[in-house]
Scaffold this motif. Structure first.
Motif, PDB file in Angstrom:
ATOM      1  N   ARG A 282      -8.519   8.809  -6.249  1.00 54.52           N
ATOM      2  CA  ARG A 282      -9.040   7.460  -5.984  1.00 54.52           C
ATOM      3  C   ARG A 282      -9.375   6.734  -7.286  1.00 54.52           C
ATOM      4  O   ARG A 282      -9.048   5.548  -7.467  1.00 54.52           O
ATOM      5  N   GLU A 283     -10.012   7.435  -8.220  1.00 52.46           N
ATOM      6  CA  GLU A 283     -10.376   6.805  -9.483  1.00 52.46           C
ATOM      7  C   GLU A 283      -9.149   6.390 -10.281  1.00 52.46           C
ATOM      8  O   GLU A 283      -9.119   5.309 -10.878  1.00 52.46           O
TER       9      GLU A 283
ATOM     10  N   GLU B  54      -7.389   3.371  -8.472  1.00 52.28           N
ATOM     11  CA  GLU B  54      -8.144   2.132  -8.652  1.00 52.28           C
ATOM     12  C   GLU B  54      -8.016   1.611 -10.082  1.00 52.28           C
ATOM     13  O   GLU B  54      -7.908   0.397 -10.307  1.00 52.28           O
ATOM     14  N   LYS B  55      -8.002   2.540 -11.048  1.00 56.73           N
ATOM     15  CA  LYS B  55      -7.827   2.143 -12.436  1.00 56.73           C
ATOM     16  C   LYS B  55      -6.470   1.485 -12.653  1.00 56.73           C
ATOM     17  O   LYS B  55      -6.333   0.543 -13.443  1.00 56.73           O
TER      18      LYS B  55
ATOM     19  N   HIS C 128      -4.919  -0.138 -10.357  1.00 58.79           N
ATOM     20  CA  HIS C 128      -4.847  -1.277  -9.420  1.00 58.79           C
ATOM     21  C   HIS C 128      -3.710  -1.095  -8.408  1.00 58.79           C
ATOM     22  O   HIS C 128      -2.948  -2.013  -8.119  1.00 58.79           O
TER      23      HIS C 128
ATOM     24  N   ARG D 290       0.836  -1.186   0.000  1.00 60.89           N
ATOM     25  CA  ARG D 290       0.000   0.000   0.000  1.00 60.89           C
ATOM     26  C   ARG D 290       0.875   1.240   0.000  1.00 60.89           C
ATOM     27  O   ARG D 290       1.860   1.304   0.731  1.00 60.89           O
TER      28      ARG D 290
END
Length: 285
Positions: free
Chosen positions: A122-123, A126-127, A129, A110
């Motif tokens: 965040r987007e 997350e995209k 990974h 992390r």
């Protein structure tokens, strides 16, 4: 007609937007520490808000149009209509890490990411990974690494501040600038929609004019054809005969950036009495 409600961005964006309005003939007078400026147009009222809030306020229909950055509309997921990119305050939203970090960073279980743009960050994470923990910042995001964050997601105009703080860009997430947005509720009202697009035309005419100047000159009949063939212009130049049929007066609108090379060239081609002056508005069809 009901007044069109306009939101102006507080902070560094305000002066450029206010000047655009003023150049369009819409005078904004904002007393110190006030948030509701007076406007010299009977069909307009204005309020100053933080740019972060403008997109959502437009979405809710509390106001009709407003200036804010594309980044803040993306960050808040505001469902609004972009009317015009006025091009002020161009920035990129980027992901940056300390210069001595390598790609092994992304293999960590992390990483800690410091940013003012929580949703955009965040987007993107997350995209990609990437396992992450986001720390919300309130300015000076670039000082967080390496002690308090592994990465930042922040806006930058030139990237210079990032370099000075030992950071390198690993990805550009979004390009942003100040833009005019409209509420979809306002666009559903024919009278308001008409007014919004009239304002768009005015603002475009001012922005077009800022990049151009008008040149006027005289020339004799002997040099007329060779001079005209070398003239740049938005359309065909405006030409009128001089009194006494001694030649021609020629008028052209040209890009400001062309003037330093163009003026000596015009003189060599035989142009005389050359005048240059600023334009206030240019409406191109």
């Amino acid at each position: 007609m009901e007044k069109l409600k306009l939101l102006l961005p507080k902070g560094r964006m305000y002066e450029k937007v206010a000047r655009l309005l003023n150049d369009a003939g819409i005078k904004i007078d904002l007393p110190e520490r006030a948030y509701r400026p007076t406007v010299n147009q009977a069909d307009l009222e204005a309020k100053v808000m933080k740019p972060q809030n403008i997109g959502r306020l437009l979405e809710l229909g509390a106001h009709d149009i407003g200036f804010t950055g594309r980044d803040w509309v993306a960050e808040t997921h505001a469902d609004v209509e972009e009317i015009l990119d006025v091009g002020f305050d161009k920035v990129r939203i980027v992901a940056a890490v300390p210069t001595d970090y390598d790609d092994l960073l992304f293999q960590k279980k992390r990483i800690i990411v410091a940013t003012e743009y929580e949703q955009i960050a965040r987007e993107w994470l997350e995209k990609k990974h990437i396992a992450h923990l986001i720390i919300r910042t309130y300015g000076a995001t670039e000082v967080f690494p390496p002690d308090d964050a592994d990465m930042i997601i922040d806006n930058t105009a030139t990237g210079r501040t990032l370099v000075e703080n030992g950071l390198r860009i690993v990805d550009t997430i979004l390009e942003s600038s100040t833009r005019l947005f409209a509420s979809k509720q306002a666009l559903a009202v024919p009278q308001k929609k008409q007014k919004i697009y009239e304002l768009k035309m005015l603002f475009e005419s001012v922005l077009n004019a800022r990049g151009k100047v008008m040149l006027e000159m005289n020339c004799t009949k002997a040099v007329f054809e060779s001079l005209i063939s070398e003239l740049p212009a938005m359309r065909s130049p405006t030409i009128a005969p001089l009194y006494g049929d001694h030649g021609y007066a020629v008028k052209i609108a040209v890009d400001k950036s062309a003037v330093p090379l163009l003026l000596p060239k015009l003189q060599k081609l035989g142009a005389t009495d050359i005048l240059e002056y600023e334009l206030r508005k240019v409406i191109a069809v």
